[in-house]
Design an enzyme around this catalytic site. Structure first.
Site, mmCIF file in Angstrom:
data_model
loop_
_atom_site.group_PDB
_atom_site.id
_atom_site.type_symbol
_atom_site.label_atom_id
_atom_site.label_comp_id
_atom_site.label_asym_id
_atom_site.label_seq_id
_atom_site.Cartn_x
_atom_site.Cartn_y
_atom_site.Cartn_z
ATOM 1 N N ASP A 42 -41.612 -44.619 12.619
ATOM 2 C CA ASP A 42 -42.550 -45.658 12.907
ATOM 3 C C ASP A 42 -41.659 -47.134 14.086
ATOM 4 O O ASP A 42 -42.151 -47.529 14.601
ATOM 5 C CB ASP A 42 -43.237 -45.619 11.783
ATOM 6 C CG ASP A 42 -44.618 -46.262 12.298
ATOM 7 O OD1 ASP A 42 -45.341 -45.497 14.391
ATOM 8 O OD2 ASP A 42 -45.299 -47.025 11.934
ATOM 9 N N GLU A 84 -45.181 -56.897 12.203
ATOM 10 C CA GLU A 84 -44.337 -55.487 11.596
ATOM 11 C C GLU A 84 -43.360 -55.179 11.677
ATOM 12 O O GLU A 84 -42.537 -54.530 11.216
ATOM 13 C CB GLU A 84 -45.194 -54.647 12.735
ATOM 14 C CG GLU A 84 -45.940 -53.264 12.132
ATOM 15 C CD GLU A 84 -47.145 -53.316 13.081
ATOM 16 O OE1 GLU A 84 -48.548 -53.380 13.932
ATOM 17 O OE2 GLU A 84 -46.779 -51.736 14.220
ATOM 18 N N GLU A 136 -54.086 -48.605 17.920
ATOM 19 C CA GLU A 136 -54.210 -49.616 17.287
ATOM 20 C C GLU A 136 -55.659 -48.875 15.673
ATOM 21 O O GLU A 136 -54.595 -48.664 14.466
ATOM 22 C CB GLU A 136 -54.554 -50.799 17.200
ATOM 23 C CG GLU A 136 -53.352 -51.298 18.468
ATOM 24 C CD GLU A 136 -52.033 -52.426 17.289
ATOM 25 O OE1 GLU A 136 -51.852 -50.910 16.944
ATOM 26 O OE2 GLU A 136 -51.713 -53.610 17.393
ATOM 27 N N GLU A 206 -51.352 -38.913 18.649
ATOM 28 C CA GLU A 206 -50.703 -39.781 16.995
ATOM 29 C C GLU A 206 -50.950 -37.910 16.361
ATOM 30 O O GLU A 206 -50.280 -38.361 15.191
ATOM 31 C CB GLU A 206 -52.205 -40.743 16.750
ATOM 32 C CG GLU A 206 -52.161 -41.687 17.495
ATOM 33 C CD GLU A 206 -51.160 -42.490 17.067
ATOM 34 O OE1 GLU A 206 -50.632 -43.196 15.494
ATOM 35 O OE2 GLU A 206 -50.601 -43.627 17.796
HETATM 36 C C1 LIG Z 1 -47.602 -43.918 15.754
HETATM 37 C C2 LIG Z 1 -48.132 -44.948 16.006
HETATM 38 N N1 LIG Z 1 -49.337 -45.465 16.037
HETATM 39 C C3 LIG Z 1 -49.630 -46.965 16.248
HETATM 40 C C4 LIG Z 1 -49.026 -47.619 15.229
HETATM 41 C C5 LIG Z 1 -50.164 -49.271 15.094
HETATM 42 N N2 LIG Z 1 -49.081 -50.362 15.524
HETATM 43 C C6 LIG Z 1 -48.427 -47.638 14.255
HETATM 44 N N3 LIG Z 1 -47.142 -48.261 14.526
HETATM 45 N N4 LIG Z 1 -47.468 -46.345 14.881
#
Ligand SMILES: Cc1ncc(CN)c(N)n1
Length: 217
Positions: A42, A84, A136, A206
């Site tokens: 991520d 983040e 999101e 996702e």
């Molecule tokens: C795969 C993924 N999707 C969404 C997000 C949210 N910004 C994330 N950090 N990573």
């Protein structure tokens, strides 16, 4: 429009927001190596998310009205993303994950390539904002589920869940949804068709992204 899509594509939406990795976090039986895989992958994703958000910001600046506040909402997203990235670095060091050594897995590479394709000036604002809202929202809905009263999320994972599951992030997702719906109301049939296809692609990416932490590619 987004409500219609959420109803029509419920199965896929639930697949993306109630993945077995999320269930495992929520039930307190997550395999920490799966969590670490997710964390490293991520981090790569959020770095690729920066130019995507920047491109949405430019589209909003060109195409939205000052009174609609789109630029401010998206700037809020830029700020959240900045936090983040710092959080990922801190969290990685807490779990002993070496971010500089992470190799993006196939599903991640494909998702990042998809994000990059959306940065093209040829992609309409409506399509880009729908993708942004969906990306999101999947995280918001997923991690909020791990914070519900009956959840057994381990204390050391609560901060992760709070990052996307908090009320402020939910309100920000709702603002993105309102922008998406307003854009869709005024969009051509062709743009609506493209936006719906993009929404579905986000959900599929996702699901594949979560799958990586279970040994997927
Ligand atoms: C795969 C993924 N999707 C969404 C997000 C949210 N910004 C994330 N950090 N990573």
């Amino acid at each position: 429009m987004t409500e219609t899509w959420l109803r029509k594509h419920r199965l896929l939406y639930v697949g993306a927001t109630r993945h077995s990795l999320i269930h495992a976090i929520r039930d307190g039986n997550i395999d920490i190596s799966a969590f670490k895989t997710w964390l490293g992958q991520d981090y790569i994703f959020v770095r690729a998310f920066v130019p995507f958000i920047a491109s949405v910001l430019i589209k909003a600046w060109k195409e939205s009205n000052d009174r609609d506040n789109d630029v401010e909402v998206i700037l809020g997203g830029v700020s959240a993303l900045n936090d983040e990235i710092s959080w990922f670095k801190k969290e990685a060091s807490k779990w002993g994950v070496q971010l500089s050594n992470i190799v993006p897995q196939k599903a991640n590479q494909e998702y990042c390539r998809f994000l990059e394709s959306l940065t093209s000036p040829e992609v309409e604002y409506t399509v880009a904002i729908v993708a942004f809202w969906a990306i999101e929202t999947v995280y918001q809905e997923s991690f909020a589920h791990c914070l519900e009263e009956d959840s057994k999320t381990a204390p050391e994972l609560k901060e992760t869940c709070q990052r996307w599951g908090n009320q402020g992030f939910a309100e920000y997702c709702n603002s993105l949804r309102k922008i998406a719906d307003r854009q869709l109301e005024n969009a051509s049939d062709d743009a609506i068709t493209k936006a719906e296809a993009t929404f579905l692609q986000v959900l599929e990416y996702e699901v594949e992204f979560w799958n990586m932490s279970h040994g997927g590619t």
